[in-house]
Design an enzyme around this catalytic site. Structure first.
Site, PDB file in Angstrom:
ATOM      1  N   ARG A   1     -15.099  -6.452  -7.880  1.00 15.04           N
ATOM      2  CA  ARG A   1     -15.646  -6.895  -6.594  1.00 15.04           C
ATOM      3  C   ARG A   1     -14.584  -6.645  -5.535  1.00 15.04           C
ATOM      4  O   ARG A   1     -13.649  -7.435  -5.409  1.00 15.04           O
ATOM      5  CB  ARG A   1     -16.031  -8.364  -6.665  1.00 15.04           C
ATOM      6  CG  ARG A   1     -17.271  -8.604  -7.501  1.00 15.04           C
ATOM      7  CD  ARG A   1     -17.433 -10.066  -7.822  1.00 15.04           C
ATOM      8  NE  ARG A   1     -16.333 -10.522  -8.680  1.00 15.04           N
ATOM      9  CZ  ARG A   1     -16.225 -11.743  -9.172  1.00 15.04           C
ATOM     10  NH1 ARG A   1     -17.136 -12.640  -8.887  1.00 15.04           N
ATOM     11  NH2 ARG A   1     -15.210 -12.065  -9.931  1.00 15.04           N
TER      12      ARG A   1
ATOM     13  N   ASP B   1     -12.785  -6.144  -1.818  1.00 16.31           N
ATOM     14  CA  ASP B   1     -12.801  -6.857  -0.534  1.00 16.31           C
ATOM     15  C   ASP B   1     -13.298  -5.968   0.596  1.00 16.31           C
ATOM     16  O   ASP B   1     -13.408  -4.751   0.449  1.00 16.31           O
ATOM     17  CB  ASP B   1     -11.376  -7.291  -0.176  1.00 16.31           C
ATOM     18  CG  ASP B   1     -10.917  -8.469  -0.997  1.00 16.31           C
ATOM     19  OD1 ASP B   1     -11.758  -9.301  -1.374  1.00 16.31           O
ATOM     20  OD2 ASP B   1      -9.704  -8.536  -1.273  1.00 16.31           O
TER      21      ASP B   1
ATOM     22  N   TYR C   1      -6.285   1.297  -9.664  1.00 20.69           N
ATOM     23  CA  TYR C   1      -6.320   1.347  -8.200  1.00 20.69           C
ATOM     24  C   TYR C   1      -5.270   2.323  -7.683  1.00 20.69           C
ATOM     25  O   TYR C   1      -4.209   2.496  -8.307  1.00 20.69           O
ATOM     26  CB  TYR C   1      -6.007  -0.032  -7.597  1.00 20.69           C
ATOM     27  CG  TYR C   1      -7.119  -1.046  -7.663  1.00 20.69           C
ATOM     28  CD1 TYR C   1      -8.049  -1.134  -6.632  1.00 20.69           C
ATOM     29  CD2 TYR C   1      -7.237  -1.925  -8.728  1.00 20.69           C
ATOM     30  CE1 TYR C   1      -9.076  -2.080  -6.676  1.00 20.69           C
ATOM     31  CE2 TYR C   1      -8.259  -2.868  -8.784  1.00 20.69           C
ATOM     32  CZ  TYR C   1      -9.170  -2.941  -7.747  1.00 20.69           C
ATOM     33  OH  TYR C   1     -10.180  -3.875  -7.782  1.00 20.69           O
TER      34      TYR C   1
ATOM     35  N   ARG D   1      -2.976  -5.747  -3.470  1.00 21.89           N
ATOM     36  CA  ARG D   1      -2.497  -5.771  -2.083  1.00 21.89           C
ATOM     37  C   ARG D   1      -1.253  -6.656  -1.931  1.00 21.89           C
ATOM     38  O   ARG D   1      -0.371  -6.365  -1.122  1.00 21.89           O
ATOM     39  CB  ARG D   1      -3.621  -6.231  -1.157  1.00 21.89           C
ATOM     40  CG  ARG D   1      -4.721  -5.173  -1.019  1.00 21.89           C
ATOM     41  CD  ARG D   1      -5.963  -5.710  -0.344  1.00 21.89           C
ATOM     42  NE  ARG D   1      -5.648  -6.245   0.966  1.00 21.89           N
ATOM     43  CZ  ARG D   1      -6.498  -6.974   1.701  1.00 21.89           C
ATOM     44  NH1 ARG D   1      -7.713  -7.242   1.230  1.00 21.89           N
ATOM     45  NH2 ARG D   1      -6.146  -7.418   2.881  1.00 21.89           N
TER      46      ARG D   1
END
Lengths: 250, 250
Positions: free
Chosen positions: A50, A52, A111, A198
Site C-alpha cells: 500500500r 503512500d 523499492y 523513506r
C-alpha cells in the site's frame, strides 16, 4: 470467476496513494472503476504493497477476481483503454490460482529511491526524483546503509501510523549506487514498516551531506526511538520496483 | 558586457518550441524574461538549435549578453530561481569571448530519439517518448539507418518550411540501439535540416515494423522527393542532447 495477477505501473503524482480514499483519487479506486466499466462487476483489487501519496510504481503486483470470461490480452488492453487519461497502466495480466494473493503470497518487495544530486532544479525529472543540491558522499551512505541490513528492531524508522504487529524486520538489501548525477538507493525485504524506506533514505541523505557519520546511523537504529529519526525523504523519489512470488504463480 | 554560454535543460511539453512566438510560450521568451527580471536589461538569447514545439533539451547551448557584473554561480542560481515554475533549468553558465556564438560557432549537434516499444500506455514516461506498441526489429532499423550516414541530398527528409540554403548535409552518425523496452536513435551532424531527425525516425519506424525494407530507405533517400517520405515521428520523443564547440570555449 478467474483470479488475475496484474502488473501495474503508475505515476504517483495525482494520487492519494494505492488505497481507496474518500477524499481524493487513489490507484486502487481508479483500477476498480476501470474494471467495473469493463465487466459490470464490483471488483476489489488487492496489491502487494500500500504505497503512500505521490509514490510511483514500476511494477506493482495486484490481483482482481473477474467472473466474465476474457483472455489476458483483452483484459490488459481493455483496462488500459478505460484507465485513460489516468497515469496508470497494466503492463501484464495472467490467470493465477484462487488462493494466490497479491499481498499474502508475496515473498519479497523491492523499492528504488532516486536522488538527483545536482544544483539545477529538475525539469524532465520533476516529481520523479528528490533533488539534493549539495554533493552527496555515496561511499559514506553505503557504509551507513550496511548497518541497517539484517534482522533489526526498526522502531526508529517506523511511522507512528504503522499497523505492523512488530517492529522486527529483516532488511535483505540496502544498496547505494551513483548513476551519473543521480544516487539510487535499492531496498529489498520480505516486508517493510510504514515509511521505513523513506525514513532510511532521509537518514542516508544526512550521512551523504556529512551531517551524520555512518556510526550515527547505527546509533539511531540501536536507539529504537522514533525521536532519533532524521526525517522522511519525500514521496516523489520513491518507486515500488518489484514484488516477488513463488514461481510459477500458477 | 559579458557574453555567457548557458547550458539549458527543458521539458518541451508546455512550449511552442525554442523560438519566441506571439501565440504561445517559448523557451527563448521564458529565458529572456527571467534574464530581464534579474538584470533589468533587454536580453536576447541565441541557441545552437531552434527546436520545434514539444521537443525536449538535455543540454542546449545558448548565449546571452549581460552588462551587469555577476559571477557564473549567481547567474545560474538567479536565473533558475526566476525560471520557476517553468520546466527550464540552467545547468551551467560560463563566460565566453564576445565573438563566440551559440549557433554559428557550433561544430556539431547531437539528438536522441526515444521510442518506447511496448503495448502498455506510458505513465511515468508520458510525453517523454514515442510509444510504438508492435515489436520493432532494431537490427533492420540499424541497417536502414546506415544508408543515411554520410554526405547526401536529404530533400526527402526536409520540411517544406526548411530555411536551409542547401539540402546537402553530412550525417555523421545515426545509431539504433535497444535499451530494455526502448529503442534509442542517436543522430549527430554538424547541422540538420528542419524536421530531418523526426523524418528519419519516422521512416526508421516503418522499417522496424516491416512496412519498409532497409533498401526502401535507400530508395527514399535517392528519390530526393518529399513525397517519398513516410511521416515525421512525434516531437515528444526528441531530445536535443549536445552542442559541440572548439574547446575550450574561452
Amino acid at each position: 470467476m478467474t483470479r488475475w495477477k496484474l502488473i501495474l505501473e503508475w505515476d504517483g503524482a495525482p494520487f492519494m496513494g494505492w488505497q481507496r480514499q474518500d477524499h481524493g483519487p487513489s490507484v486502487q479506486g481508479t483500477l476498480e472503476a476501470a474494471a467495473h466499466r469493463m465487466t459490470g462487476e464490483t471488483v476489489t483489487a488487492q496489491a502487494a504493497g500500500r504505497t503512500d501519496a505521490g509514490v510511483h510504481a514500476l511494477a506493482m503486483a495486484v490481483h482482481v477476481d473477474i467472473a466474465r470470461q476474457v483472455d489476458a490480452h483483452r483484459l490488459a488492453e481493455g483496462l488500459n483503454a478505460l484507465l485513460r487519461p489516468h497515469p496508470v497502466a497494466v503492463l501484464s495480466a495472467e490467470p493465477v490460482p484462487d488462493d494466490w494473493h497479491a499481498r499474502f503470497s508475496c515473498l519479497g518487495r523491492r523499492y528504488l529511491y532516486r536522488i538527483s544530486n545536482r544544483r539545477a532544479p529538475l525539469t524532465l525529472d520533476k516529481g520523479r526524483a528528490w533533488r539534493i543540491a549539495k554533493p552527496l558522499d555515496e561511499a559514506a551512505m553505503a557504509e551507513a546503509a550496511a548497518h541497517l541490513v539484517g534482522l533489526h528492531d526498526f522502531t526508529t524508522f517506523r511511522s507512528t501510523h504503522c499497523q505492523s504487529d512488530s517492529p522486527l524486520k529483516t532488511l535483505d538489501r540496502l544498496d547505494v549506487e551513483r548513476v551519473g548525477e543521480e544516487v539510487h538507493v535499492h531496498a529489498a525485504a520480505r516486508s517493510f514498516l510504514h515509511h521505513q524506506v523513506r525514513s532510511m533514505v532521509g537518514c542516508l541523505s544526512m550521512v551523504g551531506l556529512g551531517q551524520w557519520t555512518p556510526a550515527d546511523m547505527k546509533a539511531a537504529l540501536d536507539a529504537r526511538d522514533r525521536a532519533a529519526l532524521g526525517f522522511n525523504a519525500p514521496a516523489e523519489g520513491l518507486y515500488f520496483a518489484e514484488a516477488l512470488y513463488e514461481s510459477p504463480a500458477a
